[in-house]
Motif scaffolding. Structure first.
Motif, mmCIF file in Angstrom:
data_model
loop_
_atom_site.group_PDB
_atom_site.id
_atom_site.type_symbol
_atom_site.label_atom_id
_atom_site.label_comp_id
_atom_site.label_asym_id
_atom_site.label_seq_id
_atom_site.Cartn_x
_atom_site.Cartn_y
_atom_site.Cartn_z
ATOM 1 N N MET A 211 0.832 -1.201 0.000
ATOM 2 C CA MET A 211 0.000 0.000 0.000
ATOM 3 C C MET A 211 0.863 1.246 0.000
ATOM 4 S SD MET A 211 -3.210 0.555 -0.150
ATOM 5 C CE MET A 211 -4.320 1.942 -0.010
ATOM 6 N N VAL A 212 1.971 1.183 0.755
ATOM 7 C CA VAL A 212 2.868 2.336 0.807
ATOM 8 C C VAL A 212 3.509 2.572 -0.548
ATOM 9 C CG1 VAL A 212 4.916 3.282 1.911
ATOM 10 C CG2 VAL A 212 3.276 1.979 3.265
ATOM 11 N N SER A 213 3.930 1.482 -1.214
ATOM 12 C CA SER A 213 4.557 1.624 -2.528
ATOM 13 C C SER A 213 3.567 2.161 -3.549
ATOM 14 C CB SER A 213 5.113 0.272 -2.989
ATOM 15 O OG SER A 213 4.079 -0.690 -3.107
ATOM 16 N N ALA A 214 2.296 1.800 -3.447
ATOM 17 C CA ALA A 214 1.289 2.320 -4.370
ATOM 18 C C ALA A 214 1.103 3.822 -4.174
ATOM 19 C CB ALA A 214 -0.037 1.587 -4.180
ATOM 20 N N GLY A 215 1.060 4.261 -2.929
ATOM 21 C CA GLY A 215 0.962 5.703 -2.669
ATOM 22 C C GLY A 215 2.180 6.459 -3.142
ATOM 23 N N LEU A 216 3.361 5.842 -3.000
ATOM 24 C CA LEU A 216 4.586 6.471 -3.478
ATOM 25 C C LEU A 216 4.593 6.561 -5.000
ATOM 26 C CD1 LEU A 216 7.066 7.615 -2.026
ATOM 27 C CD2 LEU A 216 8.230 5.451 -2.451
ATOM 28 N N GLU A 217 4.047 5.544 -5.655
ATOM 29 C CA GLU A 217 3.943 5.585 -7.119
ATOM 30 C C GLU A 217 3.042 6.724 -7.577
ATOM 31 O OE1 GLU A 217 2.624 1.957 -8.757
ATOM 32 O OE2 GLU A 217 4.472 0.846 -8.325
ATOM 33 N N ILE A 218 1.888 6.870 -6.938
ATOM 34 C CA ILE A 218 0.948 7.925 -7.332
ATOM 35 C C ILE A 218 1.555 9.299 -7.106
ATOM 36 C CG2 ILE A 218 -1.306 8.922 -6.835
ATOM 37 C CD1 ILE A 218 -2.299 6.127 -6.160
ATOM 38 N N LEU A 219 2.216 9.485 -5.944
ATOM 39 C CA LEU A 219 2.836 10.773 -5.657
ATOM 40 C C LEU A 219 3.962 11.078 -6.637
ATOM 41 C CD1 LEU A 219 3.122 13.266 -3.888
ATOM 42 C CD2 LEU A 219 4.576 11.929 -2.338
ATOM 43 N N GLY A 220 4.807 10.089 -6.890
ATOM 44 C CA GLY A 220 5.906 10.300 -7.832
ATOM 45 C C GLY A 220 5.410 10.581 -9.237
ATOM 46 N N LEU A 221 4.373 9.848 -9.677
ATOM 47 C CA LEU A 221 3.829 10.067 -11.019
ATOM 48 C C LEU A 221 3.194 11.448 -11.123
ATOM 49 C CD1 LEU A 221 3.238 8.961 -13.821
ATOM 50 C CD2 LEU A 221 1.142 7.940 -12.911
ATOM 51 N N THR A 222 2.530 11.898 -10.064
ATOM 52 C CA THR A 222 1.922 13.235 -10.085
ATOM 53 C C THR A 222 2.982 14.320 -10.221
ATOM 54 O OG1 THR A 222 0.105 12.431 -8.691
ATOM 55 C CG2 THR A 222 0.434 14.813 -8.824
ATOM 56 N N LEU A 223 4.061 14.197 -9.460
ATOM 57 C CA LEU A 223 5.140 15.175 -9.557
ATOM 58 C C LEU A 223 5.759 15.173 -10.956
ATOM 59 C CD1 LEU A 223 6.961 14.686 -6.117
ATOM 60 C CD2 LEU A 223 5.385 16.504 -6.775
ATOM 61 N N CYS A 224 5.926 13.987 -11.517
ATOM 62 C CA CYS A 224 6.540 13.897 -12.849
ATOM 63 C C CYS A 224 5.646 14.483 -13.927
ATOM 64 C CB CYS A 224 6.869 12.437 -13.172
ATOM 65 S SG CYS A 224 8.237 11.759 -12.207
ATOM 66 N N VAL A 225 4.344 14.247 -13.825
ATOM 67 C CA VAL A 225 3.420 14.803 -14.821
ATOM 68 C C VAL A 225 3.403 16.328 -14.737
ATOM 69 C CG1 VAL A 225 0.993 14.943 -15.495
ATOM 70 C CG2 VAL A 225 2.007 12.739 -14.967
ATOM 71 N N VAL A 226 3.350 16.861 -13.524
ATOM 72 C CA VAL A 226 3.387 18.320 -13.360
ATOM 73 C C VAL A 226 4.712 18.885 -13.879
ATOM 74 C CG1 VAL A 226 3.328 20.203 -11.684
ATOM 75 C CG2 VAL A 226 1.770 18.273 -11.438
ATOM 76 N N GLY A 227 5.812 18.188 -13.585
ATOM 77 C CA GLY A 227 7.112 18.634 -14.078
ATOM 78 C C GLY A 227 7.194 18.623 -15.596
ATOM 79 N N THR A 228 6.618 17.596 -16.230
ATOM 80 C CA THR A 228 6.625 17.540 -17.692
ATOM 81 C C THR A 228 5.803 18.669 -18.295
ATOM 82 O OG1 THR A 228 6.867 15.133 -17.605
ATOM 83 C CG2 THR A 228 6.121 16.076 -19.678
ATOM 84 N N LEU A 229 4.644 18.966 -17.699
ATOM 85 C CA LEU A 229 3.825 20.070 -18.194
ATOM 86 C C LEU A 229 4.541 21.412 -18.037
ATOM 87 C CD1 LEU A 229 0.293 19.018 -16.858
ATOM 88 C CD2 LEU A 229 1.188 18.812 -19.182
ATOM 89 N N LEU A 230 5.184 21.625 -16.902
ATOM 90 C CA LEU A 230 5.938 22.871 -16.702
ATOM 91 C C LEU A 230 7.102 22.967 -17.679
ATOM 92 C CD1 LEU A 230 6.074 23.196 -12.801
ATOM 93 C CD2 LEU A 230 4.671 24.498 -14.407
ATOM 94 N N GLU A 231 7.726 21.837 -17.955
ATOM 95 C CA GLU A 231 8.829 21.839 -18.923
ATOM 96 C C GLU A 231 8.348 22.239 -20.314
ATOM 97 O OE1 GLU A 231 11.593 18.542 -21.202
ATOM 98 O OE2 GLU A 231 10.314 17.962 -19.524
ATOM 99 N N MET A 232 7.195 21.714 -20.727
ATOM 100 C CA MET A 232 6.653 22.085 -22.030
ATOM 101 C C MET A 232 6.258 23.552 -22.078
ATOM 102 S SD MET A 232 4.318 18.727 -22.913
ATOM 103 C CE MET A 232 5.072 17.114 -23.143
#
Length: 215
Positions: A1-22
């Motif tokens: 469960m902890v790893s799933a939450g870490l995946e969601i948090l990490g993916l959210t940060l990466c998606v926001v970072g990709t949008l800001l980069e564009m």
């Protein structure tokens, strides 16, 4: 469960970072006019970006012109174009890979393979952040060097624009989110050997052990 939450948090940060980069890649505010000495009131402000240059008049009107020739650009702008585009492609690929291997999806059944796929997606995001960091630091160093160079006229001196700061924020999110995705994979390695335990010895009514235990 902890790893799933870490995946969601990490993916959210990466998606926001990709949008800001564009967003930073498309903005024309990589270099802006520097107000030096007493020249506070000027007729126009110059913005220089990767794809176009804009002139903002004191009346509020803005005129933009796309760069006519790629070969006529400075080497740092040419490299920034290529690296930011490649970084954006890596970000999209990383999103696809992470979604395919995430624990909340059923694209891959094997849990061990899913962990490796998510780790690969995190590595793609880290590479994306490193690729966009190179042109950001290169152009920022060029701006600072020209600003303090006495041989450069004041009219040609520029300052760091908002697009570079947005790019640095995107880089931080990509590196942090990619690291979270790499760390979200469970590190437990299960060995292929099974352990067989011997049954406990049973005693008879008179307190002696059953002879079948010794056969």
């Amino acid at each position: 469960m902890v790893s799933a939450g870490l995946e969601i948090l990490g993916l959210t940060l990466c998606v926001v970072g990709t949008l800001l980069e564009m967003v930073a890649c498309g903005l024309p505010t990589w270099k802006v006019t520097a107000f030096i000495e007493a020249n506070i009131v000027v007729a126009q402000t110059i913005w220089d970006g990767l794809w176009m240059s804009c002139a903002v008049q004191s009346t509020g009107q803005m005129q933009c012109k796309v760069h006519d020739s790629v070969l006529a650009l400075a080497p740092d702008l040419q490299a920034a174009r290529a690296l930011t585009v490649v970084s954006s492609v890596f970000g999209v690929l990383g999103l696809t890979v992470v979604v395919a291997g995430a624990q909340c999806t059923n694209c891959i059944r094997d849990e061990r393979v899913k962990a490796y796929v998510v780790g690969t997606g995190g590595a793609l995001y880290i590479a994306s952040g490193a690729l966009v960091l190179v042109p950001l630091c290169w152009i920022a160093n060029s701006i600072i060097s020209d600003f303090y160079n006495p041989q450069v006229p004041n009219a040609k001196k520029r300052e760091i624009g908002a697009a570079i700061y947005i790019g640095w924020a995107a880089t931080a999110l990509l590196l942090l989110g990619g690291s979270m995705l790499c760390c979200s994979c469970p590190c437990r390695s299960s060995s292929g050997f099974s352990v067989n335990y011997a049954p406990t010895k049973r005693s008879t009514a008179n307190g002696d052990y059953d002879k079948r235990n010794y056969v």
